[in-house]
Every structure is written in C-alpha cells, then in structure tokens.
Design an enzyme around this catalytic site. Structure first.
Site, PDB file in Angstrom:
ATOM      1  N   ASN A 275      42.147   7.042  32.792  1.00  0.00           N
ATOM      2  CA  ASN A 275      42.461   6.206  31.634  1.00  0.00           C
ATOM      3  C   ASN A 275      41.135   5.713  31.070  1.00  0.00           C
ATOM      4  OD1 ASN A 275      43.330   4.262  29.832  1.00  0.00           O
ATOM      5  ND2 ASN A 275      44.096   2.847  31.406  1.00  0.00           N
TER       6      ASN A 275
ATOM      7  N   LYS B  97      40.580   4.095  28.415  1.00  0.00           N
ATOM      8  CA  LYS B  97      40.733   2.832  27.678  1.00  0.00           C
ATOM      9  C   LYS B  97      39.973   2.901  26.334  1.00  0.00           C
ATOM     10  CE  LYS B  97      41.512   0.451  31.986  1.00  0.00           C
ATOM     11  NZ  LYS B  97      41.415  -0.756  32.792  1.00  0.00           N
TER      12      LYS B  97
ATOM     13  N   HIS C 156      50.913  -0.382  30.078  1.00  0.00           N
ATOM     14  CA  HIS C 156      49.730  -0.795  30.842  1.00  0.00           C
ATOM     15  C   HIS C 156      49.611  -2.321  30.758  1.00  0.00           C
ATOM     16  CE1 HIS C 156      45.593  -1.385  32.071  1.00  0.00           C
ATOM     17  NE2 HIS C 156      45.655  -0.188  32.628  1.00  0.00           N
TER      18      HIS C 156
ATOM     19  N   GLU D 140      47.220  -4.179  30.241  1.00  0.00           N
ATOM     20  CA  GLU D 140      46.410  -4.656  29.105  1.00  0.00           C
ATOM     21  C   GLU D 140      47.248  -4.680  27.827  1.00  0.00           C
ATOM     22  OE1 GLU D 140      43.195  -1.920  29.765  1.00  0.00           O
ATOM     23  OE2 GLU D 140      42.693  -3.013  31.599  1.00  0.00           O
TER      24      GLU D 140
ATOM     25  N   GLU E 153      49.900  -0.935  39.471  1.00  0.00           N
ATOM     26  CA  GLU E 153      48.546  -1.440  39.260  1.00  0.00           C
ATOM     27  C   GLU E 153      48.539  -2.965  39.348  1.00  0.00           C
ATOM     28  OE1 GLU E 153      46.101   1.550  36.802  1.00  0.00           O
ATOM     29  OE2 GLU E 153      47.217   0.330  35.390  1.00  0.00           O
TER      30      GLU E 153
ATOM     31  N   GLY F 262      39.808  -3.271  37.222  1.00  0.00           N
ATOM     32  CA  GLY F 262      38.473  -3.533  36.685  1.00  0.00           C
ATOM     33  C   GLY F 262      37.701  -4.608  37.427  1.00  0.00           C
TER      34      GLY F 262
ATOM     35  N   SER G 169      40.783  -0.345  40.456  1.00  0.00           N
ATOM     36  CA  SER G 169      39.492  -0.164  41.135  1.00  0.00           C
ATOM     37  C   SER G 169      39.472   1.007  42.115  1.00  0.00           C
ATOM     38  CB  SER G 169      39.063  -1.464  41.826  1.00  0.00           C
ATOM     39  OG  SER G 169      38.870  -2.484  40.859  1.00  0.00           O
TER      40      SER G 169
HETATM   41  P1  PGA Z   1      40.158   0.420  36.910  1.00  0.00           P
HETATM   42  O1  PGA Z   1      41.372   0.519  35.855  1.00  0.00           O
HETATM   43  O2  PGA Z   1      40.173   1.698  37.712  1.00  0.00           O
HETATM   44  O3  PGA Z   1      38.933   0.277  36.085  1.00  0.00           O
HETATM   45  O4  PGA Z   1      40.439  -0.758  37.777  1.00  0.00           O
HETATM   46  C1  PGA Z   1      42.608   1.055  36.223  1.00  0.00           C
HETATM   47  C2  PGA Z   1      43.571   0.988  35.068  1.00  0.00           C
HETATM   48  O5  PGA Z   1      43.583  -0.007  34.339  1.00  0.00           O
HETATM   49  O6  PGA Z   1      44.344   1.926  34.849  1.00  0.00           O
END
Ligand code: PGA
Length: 261
Positions: free
Chosen positions: A10, A12, A100, A102, A172, A178, A218
């Site tokens: 992803n 983003k 997601h 976000e 997640e 992140g 992560s």
């Molecule tokens: P990350 O993001 O691996 O940077 O923690 C995962 C995600 O949001 O899908």
C-alpha cells in the site's frame, strides 16, 4: 486448507508517476530471481494517478497484480472527485483496498460505506481487501475483539458465501500502523482467528476456511517469517516497507521461506 498467501504493498499518498514506474520495475526485477510457483500473490497499490503507468509496466498474468487504495460504489454520475470500480477494472486493477483506517479516520468512512464499496467491488468481479482494526484506547479497554468483529459483520453484510470466500480481510491494529510497533505474532494470529470465526458465524465454515486474512501494521523483512509461520495469517498489507523495492522483495522472500519450511 491451503490458502495462497498475499503480499500487498500500500503505497498510500507517495510516489509520482516516474517514481511509481521505477519502483514497479525494480520490484519486477527483484522478484524475477524467485521461483514463480512459490511466489505469493503480489499486489501493488499505487496512487490513482499512477495506476495506468504501473499497469503498463506489469505484465498481467505473471504473478504481480495491480491494486487500488480506494473506490466509490456508484459506477458513474455526479460524484465529483470519485473513481469507480469499472474505471479501475479498465486499467486492469484486480484488488481494491477498502476501509483503510486512514480513510475511516481522516475521511469519515463508515461501516455502511465500506459495505457498499465491498458490494460494488465484488459485483464487478474484483477482489476487496477489507481493512479492520482497533485503536490503542480500544485495546486498552479490552474491547478489541468485539469492535473488530463488529467491523467485519458490517462490512460483509448481504454478501453471498461465494463472494465472502474470494474476499480478503486485512487486520491492521491502528496503533501498529506506521509506528514501527508490530503486533506480536501470536496476538495478531489470535485476532485473525477470531475474525475467521466471525466469518464462519455470519457466512459458512467453508467461506471462513477460504477467505484470506492478512496482517498489517509495521510489517518488515525482519518480522514476516514469524508472522507467516502462524496458523491463520495469510499474508501482509505493507505500507512503509513497500516503498523500497529491496525491503518489499525481502518480505515476499520471507513469505516464501516461511511457507517452504
Ligand atoms: P505500515 O502501514 O506498514 O507503514 O505500518 C500498513 C498499512 O497502513 O497498510
């Protein structure tokens, strides 16, 4: 029941068109060294503006699939700024990330909207990657299972057994996204097993055995082998570590190694 693992990147809100092309080409070259038949399903999810360019670089049908990070549920109409499922299908997109955290957090997406998106994605023959996960506060309150199961029940509402079986879920935990703080593998596996049991309850045991449930938050080359050694983790949704071809390829390789042990 063997479920083919999925490693989805992803990206983003990152990468211009030339940068997206470069990253895709680098990933392609690195994955060429691996044995095709052992590769997990690899999915790249660039920003909308780079989807066409990445599509042109991928040789479809050769193990790397194209994904999108979002979609709208109507096919067309007066919905300024949105992108529909048939428009993405047009560019050879096969997977669409929906719900997601976000999007839920910053763009006020609700369970109901996510359910509409899941239906739209499946009705056009594409595969939704449905995201779920709790906040740190919810975890500390001890309501993780109840909250995540509720998200899953809402997202899958009205879908057929067959549609659910081909869908993908990504668990997640928000506090792990992140932050560099990965959820312990046994705990991630426990929640994922709980999600699978929820799928069995709202649909059927067969759908629960077939649906692929990924872990996200992560994920790094150093964590993937242990994660993929768990009974119910079927792959990963990778953010930060998918922005570099080397770390992403290492995650794909770790998945292969874990599965051949
Ligand atoms: P990350 O993001 O691996 O940077 O923690 C995962 C995600 O949001 O899908």
């Amino acid at each position: 029941m063997t479920r083919r693992p999925i490693i989805a990147g992803n990206w983003k809100l990152n990468k211009t068109v030339p940068e997206s092309i470069e990253l895709t080409e680098d990933i392609k070259v690195k994955l060429m060294d691996y044995q095709k038949e052992k590769l997990p399903v690899v999915v790249l999810c660039p920003v909308f503006t780079a989807v066409q360019a990445v599509s042109n670089v991928l040789e479809h049908g050769k193990g790397i699939y194209l994904g999108a990070q979002n979609c709208y549920w109507e096919d067309n109409g007066a919905y300024t700024g949105e992108v529909s499922v048939p428009m993405l299908a047009d560019l050879c997109v096969s997977y669409i990330v929906i719900g997601h955290s976000e999007r839920r957090q910053y763009f006020s997406e609700t369970d109901e909207m996510i359910n509409k998106k899941a239906k739209a994605v499946l009705s056009h023959g594409l595969i939704p990657i449905i995201c779920c996960g709790e906040t740190l506060e919810q975890r500390e309150e001890g309501i993780t299972d109840e909250f995540v199961a509720g998200q899953i029940r809402a997202a899958l509402k009205g879908l057929s057994e067959e549609e659910i079986a081909k869908s993908v879920i990504a668990y997640e935990p928000i506090w792990a996204i992140g932050t560099g703080k990965t959820c312990d593998s046994p705990e991630a596996n426990r929640v994922i097993k709980m999600i699978r049991d929820t799928v069995a309850e709202v649909s059927s045991q067969d759908a629960a055995d077939k649906i692929r449930i990924l872990y996200g938050g992560s994920v790094k080359p150093s964590t993937i082998e242990e994660q993929m050694g768990m009974s119910d983790i079927d792959g990963a949704l990778v953010g930060g570590a998918s922005l570099e071809a080397e770390s992403f390829a290492q995650i794909v390789k770790g998945t292969m190694l874990a599965r051949t042990k």
